[in-house]
Design a protein around this motif. Sequence first.
Motif, PDB file in Angstrom:
ATOM      1  N   PHE A  65       0.835  -1.199   0.000  1.00  0.00           N
ATOM      2  CA  PHE A  65       0.000   0.000   0.000  1.00  0.00           C
ATOM      3  C   PHE A  65       0.873   1.253   0.000  1.00  0.00           C
ATOM      4  O   PHE A  65       0.566   2.237  -0.682  1.00  0.00           O
ATOM      5  CB  PHE A  65      -0.922  -0.013   1.215  1.00  0.00           C
ATOM      6  CG  PHE A  65      -1.894   1.138   1.254  1.00  0.00           C
ATOM      7  CD1 PHE A  65      -3.028   1.125   0.462  1.00  0.00           C
ATOM      8  CD2 PHE A  65      -1.675   2.227   2.082  1.00  0.00           C
ATOM      9  CE1 PHE A  65      -3.929   2.190   0.485  1.00  0.00           C
ATOM     10  CE2 PHE A  65      -2.568   3.292   2.115  1.00  0.00           C
ATOM     11  CZ  PHE A  65      -3.696   3.271   1.312  1.00  0.00           C
ATOM     12  N   GLY A  66       1.969   1.224   0.756  1.00  0.00           N
ATOM     13  CA  GLY A  66       2.882   2.354   0.771  1.00  0.00           C
ATOM     14  C   GLY A  66       3.445   2.654  -0.601  1.00  0.00           C
ATOM     15  O   GLY A  66       3.623   3.818  -0.979  1.00  0.00           O
ATOM     16  N   ALA A  67       3.747   1.604  -1.390  1.00  0.00           N
ATOM     17  CA  ALA A  67       4.259   1.803  -2.739  1.00  0.00           C
ATOM     18  C   ALA A  67       3.225   2.486  -3.627  1.00  0.00           C
ATOM     19  O   ALA A  67       3.561   3.346  -4.452  1.00  0.00           O
ATOM     20  CB  ALA A  67       4.680   0.466  -3.341  1.00  0.00           C
ATOM     21  N   GLN A  68       1.954   2.125  -3.474  1.00  0.00           N
ATOM     22  CA  GLN A  68       0.904   2.806  -4.235  1.00  0.00           C
ATOM     23  C   GLN A  68       0.805   4.271  -3.840  1.00  0.00           C
ATOM     24  O   GLN A  68       0.646   5.153  -4.693  1.00  0.00           O
ATOM     25  CB  GLN A  68      -0.432   2.109  -4.008  1.00  0.00           C
ATOM     26  CG  GLN A  68      -0.509   0.703  -4.564  1.00  0.00           C
ATOM     27  CD  GLN A  68      -1.870   0.089  -4.333  1.00  0.00           C
ATOM     28  OE1 GLN A  68      -2.903   0.723  -4.569  1.00  0.00           O
ATOM     29  NE2 GLN A  68      -1.896  -1.143  -3.863  1.00  0.00           N
ATOM     30  N   MET A  69       0.894   4.535  -2.536  1.00  0.00           N
ATOM     31  CA  MET A  69       0.857   5.920  -2.070  1.00  0.00           C
ATOM     32  C   MET A  69       2.033   6.722  -2.630  1.00  0.00           C
ATOM     33  O   MET A  69       1.894   7.884  -3.017  1.00  0.00           O
ATOM     34  CB  MET A  69       0.879   5.944  -0.541  1.00  0.00           C
ATOM     35  CG  MET A  69      -0.372   5.405   0.123  1.00  0.00           C
ATOM     36  SD  MET A  69      -1.689   6.628   0.228  1.00  0.00           S
ATOM     37  CE  MET A  69      -1.016   7.711   1.496  1.00  0.00           C
TER      38      MET A  69
END
Length: 434
Positions: free
Chosen positions: A390-394
């Motif tokens: 999820f952090g990578a998407q953010m």
Amino acid sequence: MMRPPHHRADTEADTLLHRGAANALERARRLASLLRPGHGPREGGPVRRHAHVLMRALRQRLVAGNRVELLIDGPATYAAMFEAIAAARERVDIESYIVEADGPGEELARRLLAKCGEGVRVNLLFDGFGSLTTRSAYFDALREGGVRLCEYNPLRSWRRLFSRAVHLRDHRKLLVVDGRVAFLGGVNISGVYSSGSGSASREDAATPWRDTHVRIVGPLVSELQALFVGHWNRHACDPIGLPDRPPPPHQGPHRAAVASCEAGRRRNPFYRALLRAIDAAHERVWITTAYFVPTRRLVRALAAAARRGVDVQLVLPGRSDAWAPLHAGRSHYGRLLQAGVRVLERQGALLHAKTTVIDGVWATVGSANLDWRSFVHNAEANVVVLDAGFGAQMEAVFREDVAASREVTLAQWHARGWLQRASEALARRFEFLL
């Protein structure tokens, strides 16, 4: 009384729904293509370190088994919300700072009234100041149609306008449907979101608003349901109860927590968690916020992180719907730039998102800005997700905003004109109220 919308409104609503769903699907594909190799879930040091810091700051455990999906801008957010409402069978709880009668507000009313006609219980909590210009006939029609309403801190006398109570507002944007799916973020029920930020290139388009919301399924939804019910019961005449149902089953890989605060309370769990996460950062702190009027403690934390080699970047508005916060925030640029913080101002859209991603694993989306209003005066709600995927998407979304921004250098800041300096000095005097 509001008349039932006719066929044209239905057609426009369907168009909005389909356009938003298509935009959401296309954006998801783009985000997936932006993820760098090796950016899958990492249950290593960064996740463990930040999980430990977060639980100590919030004084609660993380909730596992959730799926948190990013929704970028208004059309995609409304499409997902309206789809969830259409599928409601028991209950719809919605809380918003602004509820306007036109645009998405008209479609929301149509769907809520239809659900009431099917026997679904609908509760709407809205802020008395944020929705001040919404005509009373809109709310009267909802009430007559079976929607239970709660107006947060209504402004019904001139006396209240000169009291401290006028500053205590409900700034949350929360929707919970049947206790199984929840939505949280920065998107109000307002016509300003009619076009997404991707429409900025159209010469005939109104200024688009850039915002971020999330859709959540999994056990965390029960906590958001309880948050809504508790807030409603503190401010409504007719209390409501929590649904008598087991927590939702595990739906995905995300561990997450709710970080919320009440209006006027000095203790702010989200602020505490954010500061500790910045202090614990080893690699990068990437922040996007609509209103940046930081406390001295926050400025110190950002500057200290940059000085110890952390990549600290702030995407802030290049223009705003509020004059004073924009200039009060700019008055802090000098100290941040001197410490090595990168400051970028978003162009081509009015920035309204409130997101942060730290070390690629600590990520938050919600209603809280980095200003005194959110830290002290407003009721706010954010979700914090501990997950590398999820952090990578953010981070992919953050890079898109950086690409659409203009960087402010220390030399440019020192060379600014006297009018800007005067505006900053004036706005800075009132920053506690901003």
